[in-house]
Design a protein around this motif. Sequence first.
Motif, PDB file in Angstrom:
ATOM      1  N   LEU A  46       8.211   7.270  -1.326  1.00  0.00           N
ATOM      2  CA  LEU A  46       8.225   5.979  -2.282  1.00  0.00           C
ATOM      3  C   LEU A  46       6.765   5.568  -2.220  1.00  0.00           C
ATOM      4  O   LEU A  46       6.022   5.627  -1.538  1.00  0.00           O
ATOM      5  CB  LEU A  46       9.149   4.815  -1.867  1.00  0.00           C
ATOM      6  CG  LEU A  46      10.848   5.135  -1.476  1.00  0.00           C
ATOM      7  CD1 LEU A  46      11.209   4.079  -0.820  1.00  0.00           C
ATOM      8  CD2 LEU A  46      11.170   5.668  -2.651  1.00  0.00           C
ATOM      9  N   SER A  47       6.615   5.038  -3.421  1.00  0.00           N
ATOM     10  CA  SER A  47       5.401   4.492  -3.814  1.00  0.00           C
ATOM     11  C   SER A  47       5.223   3.071  -3.430  1.00  0.00           C
ATOM     12  O   SER A  47       6.433   2.303  -2.889  1.00  0.00           O
ATOM     13  CB  SER A  47       4.911   4.345  -5.341  1.00  0.00           C
ATOM     14  OG  SER A  47       5.810   3.639  -5.936  1.00  0.00           O
ATOM     15  N   ALA A  48       4.186   2.202  -3.365  1.00  0.00           N
ATOM     16  CA  ALA A  48       3.941   0.955  -3.036  1.00  0.00           C
ATOM     17  C   ALA A  48       4.805   0.164  -4.008  1.00  0.00           C
ATOM     18  O   ALA A  48       5.699  -0.804  -3.655  1.00  0.00           O
ATOM     19  CB  ALA A  48       2.747   0.452  -3.152  1.00  0.00           C
ATOM     20  N   ASN A  49       4.790   0.550  -5.252  1.00  0.00           N
ATOM     21  CA  ASN A  49       5.714  -0.186  -6.384  1.00  0.00           C
ATOM     22  C   ASN A  49       7.050  -0.075  -6.049  1.00  0.00           C
ATOM     23  O   ASN A  49       7.955  -1.135  -6.367  1.00  0.00           O
ATOM     24  CB  ASN A  49       5.293   0.401  -7.733  1.00  0.00           C
ATOM     25  CG  ASN A  49       4.195  -0.122  -8.267  1.00  0.00           C
ATOM     26  OD1 ASN A  49       3.702  -1.152  -7.777  1.00  0.00           O
ATOM     27  ND2 ASN A  49       3.587   0.637  -9.317  1.00  0.00           N
ATOM     28  N   ASP A  50       7.410   1.111  -5.806  1.00  0.00           N
ATOM     29  CA  ASP A  50       8.872   1.280  -5.106  1.00  0.00           C
ATOM     30  C   ASP A  50       9.453   0.301  -4.098  1.00  0.00           C
ATOM     31  O   ASP A  50      10.496  -0.353  -3.970  1.00  0.00           O
ATOM     32  CB  ASP A  50       9.228   2.749  -4.579  1.00  0.00           C
ATOM     33  CG  ASP A  50       8.969   3.661  -5.756  1.00  0.00           C
ATOM     34  OD1 ASP A  50       9.269   3.421  -7.084  1.00  0.00           O
ATOM     35  OD2 ASP A  50       8.604   4.981  -5.591  1.00  0.00           O
ATOM     36  N   GLN A  94       0.710  -1.222  -0.068  1.00  0.00           N
ATOM     37  CA  GLN A  94       0.064  -0.005   0.113  1.00  0.00           C
ATOM     38  C   GLN A  94       0.870   1.296  -0.105  1.00  0.00           C
ATOM     39  O   GLN A  94       0.334   2.474  -0.096  1.00  0.00           O
ATOM     40  CB  GLN A  94      -0.880  -0.036   1.286  1.00  0.00           C
ATOM     41  CG  GLN A  94      -1.855  -1.125   1.302  1.00  0.00           C
ATOM     42  CD  GLN A  94      -2.502  -1.307   2.549  1.00  0.00           C
ATOM     43  OE1 GLN A  94      -2.946  -0.136   3.087  1.00  0.00           O
ATOM     44  NE2 GLN A  94      -2.842  -2.258   2.943  1.00  0.00           N
ATOM     45  N   GLY A  95       2.100   1.235   0.325  1.00  0.00           N
ATOM     46  CA  GLY A  95       3.044   2.408   0.292  1.00  0.00           C
ATOM     47  C   GLY A  95       3.003   2.804   1.880  1.00  0.00           C
ATOM     48  O   GLY A  95       2.388   2.244   2.859  1.00  0.00           O
ATOM     49  N   SER A  97       9.783  -3.229  -5.001  1.00  0.00           N
ATOM     50  CA  SER A  97      11.136  -3.603  -5.587  1.00  0.00           C
ATOM     51  C   SER A  97      12.122  -3.560  -4.927  1.00  0.00           C
ATOM     52  O   SER A  97      13.142  -4.305  -5.186  1.00  0.00           O
ATOM     53  CB  SER A  97      10.981  -2.692  -6.881  1.00  0.00           C
ATOM     54  OG  SER A  97      10.914  -1.374  -6.723  1.00  0.00           O
ATOM     55  N   LEU A  98      12.228  -2.490  -3.972  1.00  0.00           N
ATOM     56  CA  LEU A  98      13.330  -2.438  -3.314  1.00  0.00           C
ATOM     57  C   LEU A  98      13.488  -3.332  -2.039  1.00  0.00           C
ATOM     58  O   LEU A  98      14.698  -3.709  -1.410  1.00  0.00           O
ATOM     59  CB  LEU A  98      13.502  -0.797  -2.802  1.00  0.00           C
ATOM     60  CG  LEU A  98      13.589   0.272  -3.827  1.00  0.00           C
ATOM     61  CD1 LEU A  98      13.425   1.491  -3.290  1.00  0.00           C
ATOM     62  CD2 LEU A  98      15.153   0.239  -4.251  1.00  0.00           C
ATOM     63  N   LEU A  99      12.276  -3.592  -1.151  1.00  0.00           N
ATOM     64  CA  LEU A  99      12.409  -4.496   0.052  1.00  0.00           C
ATOM     65  C   LEU A  99      12.171  -5.760  -0.490  1.00  0.00           C
ATOM     66  O   LEU A  99      11.073  -6.387  -1.054  1.00  0.00           O
ATOM     67  CB  LEU A  99      11.123  -4.214   0.794  1.00  0.00           C
ATOM     68  CG  LEU A  99      11.206  -2.555   1.083  1.00  0.00           C
ATOM     69  CD1 LEU A  99       9.888  -2.254   2.175  1.00  0.00           C
ATOM     70  CD2 LEU A  99      12.581  -2.102   1.909  1.00  0.00           C
ATOM     71  N   ARG A 100      13.256  -6.622  -0.263  1.00  0.00           N
ATOM     72  CA  ARG A 100      13.480  -8.116  -0.621  1.00  0.00           C
ATOM     73  C   ARG A 100      12.740  -9.111   0.553  1.00  0.00           C
ATOM     74  O   ARG A 100      11.986 -10.122  -0.080  1.00  0.00           O
ATOM     75  CB  ARG A 100      14.789  -8.585  -0.653  1.00  0.00           C
ATOM     76  CG  ARG A 100      15.861  -7.623  -1.553  1.00  0.00           C
ATOM     77  CD  ARG A 100      17.119  -8.194  -1.756  1.00  0.00           C
ATOM     78  NE  ARG A 100      17.205  -9.558  -1.892  1.00  0.00           N
ATOM     79  CZ  ARG A 100      17.908 -10.689  -1.217  1.00  0.00           C
ATOM     80  NH1 ARG A 100      18.213 -10.169   0.149  1.00  0.00           N
ATOM     81  NH2 ARG A 100      17.802 -11.695  -1.217  1.00  0.00           N
TER      82      ARG A 100
END
Length: 269
Positions: free
Chosen positions: A192-196, A177-178, A199-202
């Motif tokens: 950051l957006s939810a998409n960000d 959800q961001g 992709s960044l948080l593994r």
Amino acid sequence: MKLQYSEFALYLDDSGSPKPNPKDQCPFFGMGGVLINRGHEQIIEALVLEFKQRWNIAVDIPLHGSEIRSKKNNYDWLGNLSEVEYQQFMEDLTNTIVRCPIIVHACVISRHGYLKRYLEKYGEDTWEMMKSAFTILVERAAKYVAAKNGTLMVYFEAAGKREDRLIKSYFNELRSQGHPFDTIRANKYFPLSANDFSSLLRGIDSKKKSNAVMQIADLCLYPVVTSKTNPNNQAFLSLKKAKLLVDCDLELSLVDSLGVKYYCFDDYP
């Protein structure tokens, strides 16, 4: 200490109670620890082990900041040292920490400021401070690694099933959800957006206090938590001198949005 690799890990600890209780005498709540390159865990493990061997500390006894500062429990023997010996111990501990390949990051919340800002408005629905601190810290760490074309794994100290589920829920909400903050207030920090986040948080997982990196995270957090009212505490100055604070690895223009966050400190200089 500049981190360069593409895979990073953030090891988190917390200090103080996260509950928004007006009767709590502790002035701050802090969440933070160390950001490391994946693969540097073994370097830190070796440094911690060598320190324990020099001081005849059993491998399974964690370097626990509150016990060391109070000279109690596993560290009551520190009270039997002479002043010179105690200083040698503390200097050796400091030297061990600053030799670690780490970046220290944190979010520190003023309890009074937090309650003043949110309790009257939200009452019983006021978030635990851990949600705010975790969200702010993980977002800033994610931005830091994004600038290095990296990804981030998050580790926290296991505390219990309920607590562990709660932290993981904050993490999962970020990815799906961001950030949950007021959009207008948050926009000045370029959220950051939810998409960000996705992709960044593994991923996220817990670690026991026996983990060497988690022990270093514990030792590094407290000096940052107390730095607002005690900026000259020796441990904090040592971290600054060694340039281990994330602020020291950022351009000045980025410190406000990526550096250590002091949250709800409206009444402090």
